[in-house]
Design a protein around this motif. Structure first.
Motif, PDB file in Angstrom:
ATOM      1  N   ASN A  10      -8.256 -28.522 -90.800  1.00  0.00           N
ATOM      2  CA  ASN A  10      -7.435 -29.309 -91.708  1.00  0.00           C
ATOM      3  C   ASN A  10      -6.241 -29.933 -90.989  1.00  0.00           C
ATOM      4  N   MET A 114      -1.726 -36.485-100.391  1.00  0.00           N
ATOM      5  CA  MET A 114      -0.627 -35.865 -99.657  1.00  0.00           C
ATOM      6  C   MET A 114      -0.871 -34.363 -99.526  1.00  0.00           C
ATOM      7  N   GLN A 115      -1.167 -33.925 -98.306  1.00  0.00           N
ATOM      8  CA  GLN A 115      -1.371 -32.506 -97.992  1.00  0.00           C
ATOM      9  C   GLN A 115      -2.408 -31.851 -98.900  1.00  0.00           C
ATOM     10  N   THR A 119       0.655 -29.548-104.512  1.00  0.00           N
ATOM     11  CA  THR A 119       1.622 -28.755-103.747  1.00  0.00           C
ATOM     12  C   THR A 119       2.829 -28.500-104.651  1.00  0.00           C
ATOM     13  N   TYR A 133       7.894 -33.824-101.886  1.00  0.00           N
ATOM     14  CA  TYR A 133       7.457 -35.223-101.738  1.00  0.00           C
ATOM     15  C   TYR A 133       7.502 -35.952-103.074  1.00  0.00           C
ATOM     16  N   SER A 148      -7.461 -35.872-104.314  1.00  0.00           N
ATOM     17  CA  SER A 148      -7.668 -34.631-103.565  1.00  0.00           C
ATOM     18  C   SER A 148      -9.166 -34.507-103.332  1.00  0.00           C
ATOM     19  N   GLU A 350       4.331 -36.022 -94.380  1.00  0.00           N
ATOM     20  CA  GLU A 350       3.506 -35.038 -93.679  1.00  0.00           C
ATOM     21  C   GLU A 350       3.838 -34.954 -92.196  1.00  0.00           C
TER      22      GLU A 350
END
Length: 828
Positions: A10, A114-115, A119, A133, A148, A350
């Motif tokens: 990842n 985002m990630q 989150t 974020y 996602s 990120e």
């Protein structure tokens, strides 16, 4: 610390070519993971299997995806405890946009990614990370996709509320990918009936949760026999979305072709146009050539604006290389008059672009603005209110009074965002304007701070909003708050265009600061058509001054709002006169009536509790409220307070959160000893910034169970003397006896792990005694380790295994890295 290949992969994923990604993942899932499990059966505590999330069990509200077709089919999401909290509370119509269709021009679509998603933003009622974020450049985009790699990605309501407030549509993601995705595709495309059913399930979710449609991402190869059913799925989803959610969108991602091949075309062509023809647009892959926008526009014909050329901000094979040259691709797309799809703007966050996130974020989006310009204007409808809150901060204020000094984030709190100009070289500007989270705010967690040097008899204008507010015959009523030093002044400049005049005559009006009227008039009489001094001023003990003024310009349109920074003219200046300037704008409100909102009295509300759980000096519960009349609430949000009562007296009143739906979950609220009841107050807030007085607000009173507020010391049970115990502000008991003491706060002596570097700094012996404490701080502990382990089943036995496997873990890390080198080299 040893990490599994999945964790390492990842980390590498942003830098691996998309097509290589599929091959790598399939290889590593089938070969690398089994090999790794042989050599390293025990993971890091952070990677250890977590207790399975049960959405039916009451807990702090979270946003989460749907991971299986079975859950989608059975509609389990609607039975979730979290369902009510996940409903968006802001509709597009409230922003004054025409939500029936997108504007007939080239557009910008931003895709989150985002990630991995979910989150800090998953905490619906807000989290504690002030640096979470977020996006605040909504005036540069038209559509926002929450993305996602879960089967059904449902946008957290905070994103929907923030985007809708600014007139931006929000889409969820339906994605089928990799080996598992092929099996899923076979199921939902088994028959036309099945495909229709799943399309209807997706449409139902979007309508119930209040977002605007779906991105369909089919990243699998399909048997050509499945393609007709896939078309039926896309077509039916588009139709049912349009009928159930007016203005909704279904966007096809450039992936599988009409021949069933997973072959990214990077443009609109004959192999993906049949999908484009049955939905609202196509999001192309990123590796396009310079002539692809031209050919795509030609093939799309009068639907060229529905072609969104992809740009990967990470730069993974994207045209123009993304990152700080993203504008290269935007310029080409703009030239060909098609739309753009910006993937992963979270790259700035990120990769920790210097010097800090806020500056880097403003700089990156300024590239978009310079290329395409501002696409959205507000205010457009009344009432209009902005406290410049970005949905995060280090404190929170209400009406000029700070009610919390805790760090927080909550995107639902985000207010209309100003269009402050980004200046990379701020030294060229006399006055710098920026959103300030550290300075105490008038409302929410932010304000606009103006600082710099300014001489007497000069002024600086700073744009705050681009307006498009059409006036009738009624006046506009302005309210704004200011905090400044004795000589620094700030006014509001309003720019109007008279639409009834053939030449669109422009008019400028200055709402001046309170002060010397004659000197102000003398300074600005030639600069503005009209100067209005505030007719009412309210001064707060916190230093805030609240001004009110009214403006009437029949048939005009408010097109711009600026802050005007100026100094009080000094009659006899001296060489030592200071040119320092500092002023803060706390909020601005525009409404059609000077009257405040009328709030229903407490007697007209029904307030009730559910899922009340007293445990070890704390209480958890769900609070719900509705108007007795059955009429739906029109309030933008609710501030939640708790009062600790002792008999008939109030011991304390504390702000505990914000609700944007008519429900709030209180999680493990500590109740001090001696408190007989707790009173939860629900303070309604209007969309124009008004709020109900606490004494008139609805409330819920809860009697305290006496057995839950006593403190005591205890010796550990004999069978638990080998268990782990530790102390921390956020820690809970993690031993085998946690089931009867879950949530209790304690102090005690930590264990000694002399052979593991993670614990080498700890002193002490095996834990045989603990003390329960209120409040949860641990002044008597030897060491504070909040959240060291996240799994209730982790005990000393696992730690002992860690000590024994140190050498094995090092060997495994070397082997894993070598395997990845082989994989990456093989892909290249």
């Amino acid at each position: 610390m040893v990490k599994s290949p999945s964790y390492m992969f990842n980390l590498l994923r942003p830098y691996i070519n998309r097509r290589a990604l599929v091959s790598v993942c399939n290889f590593y899932n089938s070969i690398v993971n089994p090999i790794f499990s042989i050599f390293s059966p025990n993971m890091d505590p952070d990677d250890a299997p977590q207790p399975e999330f049960d959405p039916r069990v009451p807990s702090t509200p979270v946003s989460y995806p749907i991971k299986t077709l079975e859950d989608l089919k059975l509609r389990t999401y609607f039975d979730s405890f979290h369902f009510q909290f996940n409903k968006a509370s802001v509709s597009l119509s409230r922003s004054g946009v025409d939500d029936a269709s997108l504007p007939n021009r080239r557009r910008i679509m931003a895709c989150h990614d985002m990630q991995g998603g979910y989150t800090d933003d998953k905490w619906i009622q807000g989290g504690s990370n002030a640096d979470a974020y977020s996006i605040w450049h909504w005036y540069l985009m038209d559509v926002f996709i929450y993305f996602s790699h879960n089967l059904v990605t449902l946008p957290p309501p905070g994103w929907v509320n923030a985007a809708h407030k600014h007139g931006v549509k929000v889409l969820g993601t339906f994605i089928v990918e990799w080996g598992e995705g092929s099996l899923i595709a076979d199921q939902f495309l088994a028959t036309t009936t099945a495909a229709h059913m799943y399309a209807e399930r997706l449409s139902e979710l979007a309508g119930a949760l209040g977002f605007d449609g779906w991105l369909i991402n089919m990243e699998v190869s399909l048997d050509t026999a499945r393609i007709p059913t896939l078309k039926e799925f896309v077509s039916h989803l588009t139709q049912v979305m349009h009928s159930s959610v007016p203005g909704s969108l279904v966007i096809w991602y450039d992936s599988v072709t009409t021949e069933g091949q997973l072959n990214w075309q990077n443009q609109l062509n004959e192999y993906n146009k049949p999908f484009f023809d049955i939905c609202d647009g196509i999001f192309t892959n990123y590796s396009w050539n310079e002539d692809y926008p031209t050919s795509s526009a030609s093939l799309a014909g009068d639907r060229k604006f529905d072609v969104y050329m992809g740009i990967d901000v990470f730069g993974r094979g994207t045209f123009g290389d993304g990152q700080w040259t993203t504008n290269v691709a935007l310029d080409v797309i703009k030239k060909n008059d098609v739309s753009a799809a910006i993937f992963a703007p979270g790259w700035v966050y990120e990769t920790k672009q210097p010097p800090d996130f806020e500056t880097a974020q403003n700089k990156w989006w300024s590239l978009v603005e310079k290329s395409w310009g501002i696409t959205r204007s507000y205010p457009k409808v009344l009432p209009f209110y902005s406290n410049f809150d970005r949905g995060n901060g280090y404190h929170l204020s209400i009406d000029g009074k700070q009610v919390s000094d805790a760090s927080w984030n909550n995107l639902s709190n985000q207010s209309f965002q100003p269009v402050l100009e980004f200046l990379e070289d701020s030294t060229t500007e006399t006055i710098q304007a920026s959103i300030n989270f550290k300075e105490t705010s008038y409302s929410g967690g932010g304000n606009i701070t103006f600082k710099g040097d300014l001489k007497d008899k000069t002024y600086i204008k700073k744009k705050i909003f681009n307006g498009e507010l059409h006036m009738g015959t009624s006046p506009l009523h302005f309210t704004y708050s200011v905090k400044s030093n004795e000589t620094s002044k700030i006014g509001i400049s309003l720019e109007f265009i008279n639409s009834m005049d053939i030449n669109n005559k422009k008019t400028s009006i200055l709402l001046a600061s309170y002060g010397d009227t004659l000197l102000t008039m003398e300074q600005f009489s030639s600069k503005f058509d009209t100067i209005i001094m505030p007719r009412h001023v309210r001064e707060l003990s916190s230093g805030w001054m609240v001004y009110q003024s009214s403006v009437t310009l029949v048939g005009s349109t408010l097109t711009g709002i600026h802050a005007v920074c100026y100094k009080t003219p000094t009659p006899t200046p001296t060489p030592n006169s200071s040119s320092e300037y500092s002023s803060i704008l706390g909020h601005i409100s525009i409404k059609s009536s000077p009257e405040n909102v009328t709030f229903p009295p407490a007697s007209e509300w029904n307030v009730k509790s559910q899922n009340v759980d007293w445990k070890s000096g704390s209480v958890s519960l769900k609070i719900l409220w509705t108007l007795s009349s059955g009429v739906a609430s029109v309030f933008s949000k609710y501030n939640i307070y708790v009062e600790n009562e002792e008999g008939k007296s109030v011991k304390s009143t504390k702000f505990i959160g914000v609700a944007v739906v008519e429900a709030f979950y209180v999680s493990q609220l500590l109740v001090p000893a001696g408190v007989s009841s707790v009173k939860f107050i629900i303070q309604a807030c209007g969309s124009n910034g008004d709020f109900q007085e606490l004494v008139d607000s609805p409330f819920l009173r809860l009697q305290v169970e006496a057995s839950t507020i006593t403190s005591k010391s205890s010796t550990l049970p004999q069978e638990s003397t080998t268990g782990l115990c530790f102390c921390g502000k956020l820690a809970v008991v993690r031993t085998s006896w946690a089931s009867i003491n879950l949530g209790r706060r304690f102090y005690g002596c930590p264990l000694t792990f002399r052979h593991n570097p993670i614990f080498s700094h700890m002193k002490g012996s095996r834990c045989r005694f603990i003390g329960w404490v209120d409040p949860p701080m641990c002044p008597h502990s030897i060491v504070v380790i909040p959240g060291l382990f996240k799994n209730n089943n982790i005990t000393e036995a696992l730690v002992e295994q860690y000590r024994r496997q140190t050498r094995k873990s090092k060997l495994c890390l070397i082997l894993s890295f070598a395997l990845f080198l082989l994989i990456v080299l093989g892909c290249n």
